[in-house]
Design an enzyme around this catalytic site. Sequence first.
Site, PDB file in Angstrom:
ATOM      1  N   ASP A  92       0.772  -1.430   0.046  1.00 40.48           N
ATOM      2  CA  ASP A  92       0.103   0.060   0.044  1.00 40.48           C
ATOM      3  C   ASP A  92       0.892   1.094   0.231  1.00 40.48           C
ATOM      4  O   ASP A  92       2.111   1.020   0.518  1.00 40.48           O
ATOM      5  CB  ASP A  92      -1.005  -0.118   1.143  1.00 40.48           C
ATOM      6  CG  ASP A  92      -1.642   1.235   1.174  1.00 40.48           C
ATOM      7  OD1 ASP A  92      -1.820   1.542   0.262  1.00 40.48           O
ATOM      8  OD2 ASP A  92      -2.171   1.360   2.182  1.00 40.48           O
ATOM      9  N   ASP A 271      -7.516  -7.748   1.009  1.00 42.51           N
ATOM     10  CA  ASP A 271      -5.770  -7.620   2.404  1.00 42.51           C
ATOM     11  C   ASP A 271      -7.576  -7.186   3.089  1.00 42.51           C
ATOM     12  O   ASP A 271      -8.534  -5.935   2.851  1.00 42.51           O
ATOM     13  CB  ASP A 271      -5.323  -6.338   2.028  1.00 42.51           C
ATOM     14  CG  ASP A 271      -5.177  -5.148   2.584  1.00 42.51           C
ATOM     15  OD1 ASP A 271      -5.529  -4.663   2.679  1.00 42.51           O
ATOM     16  OD2 ASP A 271      -6.248  -4.773   1.064  1.00 42.51           O
TER      17      ASP A 271
END
Length: 376
Positions: A92, A271
């Site tokens: 991320d 996720d």
Amino acid sequence: MEFTLQHQSNDSNARAGMITTAHGQIFTPIFMPVGTAGSVKGVHVKELDEDIRTQIILGNTYHLYLRPGISIIEQAGGLHKFNGWSKPILTDSGGFQVFSLGDIRKLSEEGVKFQSHIDGSYHVFTPENAIDIQRSIGADIIMAFDECTPGDSNYDYAKKSLGLTQRWLERCVKQFNSTQPLYGYSQSLFPIVQGCVYPDLRQNAAHHVTQFDCDGYAIGGLAVGEKEEVMYSMIEVVNEILPQNKPRYLMGVGTPINLLEAIDRGVDMFDCVMPTRNGRNGMLFTRKGVINIRNKKWEADFTPVDPDGTSYVDLAYSRAYLRHLIISKEMLGAQIASIHNLAFYLWLVNEAREQILKGNFKAWKNEMIHQLKVRL
């Protein structure tokens, strides 16, 4: 990176596919355990690989940038060598973490100035250095830097925020295209579709990201306070526009039921911290329903954690023993619960894939959701 769409469900938008990266193949739909600081909390690499059957893990740019620091990761030869994980990694960009800092960050057109939650020191993230940092970390899939709009934002703020995210994406793509990977293998950049809960903004965002023809696309800014029905609606709006021949990643979602509903709507990758976080607090997901292992009803229950389970911990330990460990705050209890929940999540998406390939996904999904709502 290559994505092969292997099968499309006849009665829904559910898909089975395969992503090929420099560190191996990923069969979709897939769930990615969250390794925020370079490790999945309480779980060894061997357990991730052999017992949970993990195909890809997630790391976070914000946390790794602050500690251990990019210099250390570069000296190690990238995150794969630093943490010993030889399969694919996704990072991320740190946007969500930076924007969750609230009062200790300041947003501008250039980027975000923020204070470290560790020592209060000041730092700046821009679209350019977010790409550079992720080059240094060395993940197979890296994310564009964006503003994660709160789920309760009004239309004007959401529109302004989306415009900033879109301008930042153009800078991310330019930086990505003008730089090279550091460790001898390719990396893929995924733009992030924002737009809050407003269909026209989501459509605008989806059309905007596709013009860059990246290897895949992410859907962000959901499961941040809006109702589940709204989240599902936004997924449908976006997936009508995103290309069929690229993977779709729904960021930070969610419960097992959320995963199945999103797979039904054409999402490939997920996720979430829920399986490990909830596990550490005594909530276990099973094929028969949800268990709060802290409840006294399990105190003398010597049956396996999940008789139909998916990892060695399910049969090796009883519910009574795991309850004892969790109540006693023994580290092993959190570890067992985390392994169990992650193994369940990986079983769930793999079983969804099998049902898609068999042409039976919709019926199986409806039955599974009914079971997952049960509180044991």
